[in-house]
Design an enzyme around this catalytic site. Structure first.
Site, PDB file in Angstrom:
ATOM      1  N   TYR A 133     -13.983  21.064 -12.076  1.00  0.00           N
ATOM      2  CA  TYR A 133     -14.543  19.754 -12.384  1.00  0.00           C
ATOM      3  C   TYR A 133     -15.706  19.493 -11.419  1.00  0.00           C
ATOM      4  O   TYR A 133     -15.545  19.649 -10.208  1.00  0.00           O
ATOM      5  CB  TYR A 133     -13.413  18.742 -12.189  1.00  0.00           C
ATOM      6  CG  TYR A 133     -13.731  17.315 -12.519  1.00  0.00           C
ATOM      7  CD1 TYR A 133     -14.098  16.934 -13.797  1.00  0.00           C
ATOM      8  CD2 TYR A 133     -13.614  16.333 -11.539  1.00  0.00           C
ATOM      9  CE1 TYR A 133     -14.350  15.608 -14.087  1.00  0.00           C
ATOM     10  CE2 TYR A 133     -13.855  15.002 -11.828  1.00  0.00           C
ATOM     11  CZ  TYR A 133     -14.231  14.647 -13.105  1.00  0.00           C
ATOM     12  OH  TYR A 133     -14.482  13.332 -13.386  1.00  0.00           O
TER      13      TYR A 133
ATOM     14  N   ASP B 289      -5.611  21.831 -10.152  1.00  0.00           N
ATOM     15  CA  ASP B 289      -5.922  20.686 -11.006  1.00  0.00           C
ATOM     16  C   ASP B 289      -5.312  21.002 -12.368  1.00  0.00           C
ATOM     17  O   ASP B 289      -5.827  21.827 -13.122  1.00  0.00           O
ATOM     18  CB  ASP B 289      -7.448  20.499 -11.090  1.00  0.00           C
ATOM     19  CG  ASP B 289      -7.840  19.264 -11.886  1.00  0.00           C
ATOM     20  OD1 ASP B 289      -7.074  18.860 -12.777  1.00  0.00           O
ATOM     21  OD2 ASP B 289      -8.931  18.712 -11.621  1.00  0.00           O
TER      22      ASP B 289
ATOM     23  N   LYS C  31      -6.349  10.799 -18.004  1.00  0.00           N
ATOM     24  CA  LYS C  31      -6.583  11.474 -19.274  1.00  0.00           C
ATOM     25  C   LYS C  31      -5.365  11.304 -20.193  1.00  0.00           C
ATOM     26  O   LYS C  31      -5.130  10.231 -20.671  1.00  0.00           O
ATOM     27  CB  LYS C  31      -6.945  12.941 -19.011  1.00  0.00           C
ATOM     28  CG  LYS C  31      -8.075  13.107 -17.966  1.00  0.00           C
ATOM     29  CD  LYS C  31      -9.427  12.645 -18.471  1.00  0.00           C
ATOM     30  CE  LYS C  31     -10.477  12.447 -17.397  1.00  0.00           C
ATOM     31  NZ  LYS C  31     -10.815  13.591 -16.582  1.00  0.00           N
TER      32      LYS C  31
ATOM     33  N   ARG D  42       0.824  -1.212   0.000  1.00  0.00           N
ATOM     34  CA  ARG D  42       0.000   0.000   0.000  1.00  0.00           C
ATOM     35  C   ARG D  42       0.856   1.260   0.000  1.00  0.00           C
ATOM     36  O   ARG D  42       0.435   2.314  -0.467  1.00  0.00           O
ATOM     37  CB  ARG D  42      -0.967  -0.016   1.197  1.00  0.00           C
ATOM     38  CG  ARG D  42      -1.980   1.076   1.103  1.00  0.00           C
ATOM     39  CD  ARG D  42      -3.206   0.991   2.021  1.00  0.00           C
ATOM     40  NE  ARG D  42      -3.301  -0.093   2.936  1.00  0.00           N
ATOM     41  CZ  ARG D  42      -2.831  -0.060   4.203  1.00  0.00           C
ATOM     42  NH1 ARG D  42      -2.196   1.001   4.650  1.00  0.00           N
ATOM     43  NH2 ARG D  42      -3.004  -1.095   4.972  1.00  0.00           N
TER      44      ARG D  42
HETATM   45  C1  LIG Z   1     -11.436  13.542 -15.243  1.00  0.00           C
HETATM   46  C2  LIG Z   1     -11.001  14.662 -14.407  1.00  0.00           C
HETATM   47  C3  LIG Z   1     -10.776  14.499 -13.036  1.00  0.00           C
HETATM   48  C4  LIG Z   1     -11.049  13.206 -12.324  1.00  0.00           C
HETATM   49  O1  LIG Z   1     -10.209  12.171 -12.723  1.00  0.00           O
HETATM   50  P1  LIG Z   1     -10.670  10.658 -12.560  1.00  0.00           P
HETATM   51  O2  LIG Z   1      -9.433   9.887 -12.828  1.00  0.00           O
HETATM   52  O3  LIG Z   1     -11.782  10.449 -13.548  1.00  0.00           O
HETATM   53  O4  LIG Z   1     -11.158  10.506 -11.145  1.00  0.00           O
HETATM   54  C5  LIG Z   1     -10.320  15.572 -12.331  1.00  0.00           C
HETATM   55  N1  LIG Z   1     -10.109  16.759 -12.908  1.00  0.00           N
HETATM   56  C6  LIG Z   1     -10.315  16.957 -14.212  1.00  0.00           C
HETATM   57  C7  LIG Z   1     -10.046  18.294 -14.804  1.00  0.00           C
HETATM   58  C8  LIG Z   1     -10.781  15.928 -15.002  1.00  0.00           C
HETATM   59  O5  LIG Z   1     -11.020  16.141 -16.293  1.00  0.00           O
END
Ligand SMILES: *Cc1c(COP(=O)(O)O)cnc(C)c1O
Length: 389
Positions: free
Chosen positions: A108, A180, A205, A55
């Site tokens: 988001y 983010d 992404k 972990r």
């Molecule tokens: C998709 C996304 C997230 C969340 O990511 P996950 O891996 O789907 O939990 C956070 N911030 C942005 C800008 C995103 O596009």
């Protein structure tokens, strides 16, 4: 080292690879010791790559953490089972009951949901601000403001924020800036050069890049790593070695893919701008995008994700447009090699500080690696359905 070289060389320390080109997938919960001394040493070193328990991390996840530090110029990195887990992990590491958070109005949507539900329940208050606020954020900072949470460009509506101005105001009042940075990726926006304290990624992404793994990461300076690590450990966050491997695999071609996504998306955005049905395009490289000048100043590139607003259109028309696309699949997420299309209903519900006044529907596209002419033909057909649903 130049970026292309880092992308090829990083995460391949011989202590992880044993001479193979790629770091293998280490499936491990238990990691064993031969001596008490070894066990104590590993424990003392457990926040710094010591092998103690699955972990906490294993060679595959450590190799990915190293890669993200190299790419973003961070001192430390911790991995999470999703991007959203990275967001909650970062915020919960630094906010406590009685604290106040400032959050961009266009974050988001699940990030907004986290603050309005769990954080509210824990006694942490959030104020949303207009993403175009810039230095004006100083007026919203309270004595108990602990975190300013930025996302630039904003999800879906794509406003670009003045991060250096926000970071300056935050520093003056002792608040942390969390960003983010999923859209920017470590290649197109350098958070630590712009005053950000903790950089958060949905590696799901572009880093993974093939729509086949959920991965989150936070990178930070040394001063913040212990707190981040301890909270993540208490919460039980960790990343599977298979998904760490897929992320390392994706990183090798990140720059090449981004270039092609960006090129294809610009072709399509320019075509959309000429369409009579389109009110405006929300792509950071277009003047019609709020904060375009800031993007030119602070970012070194774009990618395949942008939105456009239609002049008008009811739900039947947008449904006709979206259903029956040949190449654009309807689905959440973005950053893979394939094109995606989505429309968003009721954006104004999620705009408590800045409002949303567009008359027509908004459609978000992720432009993949297909030939853009095929994608344009697909959209052209979509507009025909839109015009006579
Ligand atoms: C998709 C996304 C997230 C969340 O990511 P996950 O891996 O789907 O939990 C956070 N911030 C942005 C800008 C995103 O596009």
């Amino acid at each position: 080292m130049k970026e292309d070289t880092i992308l090829a060389a990083t995460g391949r320390d011989k202590k992880y690879t044993h001479g193979a080109i790629n770091t293998p997938v280490y499936h491990a919960s238990t990691l064993t010791f031969d001596t008490i001394r070894e066990m104590k040493q590993a424990n003392a070193n457990r926040n710094k790559g010591g092998l103690t328990y699955g972990r906490r991390g294993n060679p595959t996840t450590y190799a990915l953490e190293q890669a993200l530090c190299d790419l973003e110029g961070a001192d430390g990195c911790y991995l999470y089972p999703s991007g959203l887990a990275a967001i909650s992990g970062a915020i919960l590491s630094f906010a406590k009951a009685g604290d106040h958070i400032l959050m961009a109005d266009g974050v988001y949507e699940p990030t907004r949901g986290l603050s309005q539900r769990l954080l509210t329940r824990l006694g942490i208050e959030t104020t949303f601000y207009d993403p175009m606020i810039g230095a004006g954020i100083a007026d919203l900072i309270q004595d108990n403001t602990r975190i300013i949470f930025v996302e630039s460009p904003c999800s879906v509506t794509m406003e670009i924020q003045d991060i250096p101005a926000i970071a300056k105001a935050a520093r003056a009042r002792g608040a942390l800036v969390m960003m983010d940075n999923t859209w920017g990726t470590p290649l197109h926006f350098k958070p630590f050069d712009h005053g950000v304290d903790l950089s958060i990624h949905a590696a799901t992404k572009y880093m993974v890049g093939h729509s086949d793994a959920m991965v989150g990461a936070v990178t930070a300076r040394a001063a913040h790593m212990e707190q981040l690590f301890n909270m993540s450990y208490q919460m039980g966050y960790c990343l599977s070695p298979d998904d760490a491997f897929l992320t390392l695999r994706g990183l090798r071609t990140l720059k090449l893919r981004l270039k092609q996504h960006e090129k294809n998306a610009l072709i399509i955005a320019k075509w959309l701008e000429q369409r009579p049905e389109v009110d405006h395009v929300r792509h950071p490289a277009f003047e019609s995008c709020p904060g375009h000048e800031i993007w030119k100043r602070d970012f070194t590139g774009a990618n395949g994700l942008f939105s456009f607003v239609l002049k008008e259109g009811n739900e039947a028309a947008t449904t006709a447009l979206m259903e029956g696309m040949a190449h654009f699949k309807m689905g959440y997420s973005w950053g893979g090699y394939e094109s995606l299309i989505l429309t968003y209903y009721g954006i104004e519900k999620y705009r408590t500080a800045s409002g949303w006044t567009a008359k027509g529907p908004l459609i978000r596209l992720h432009i993949g690696l297909e030939d853009p002419h095929d994608l344009i033909a697909d959209l052209e057909q979509g507009f025909m359905r839109f015009n006579s649903p």
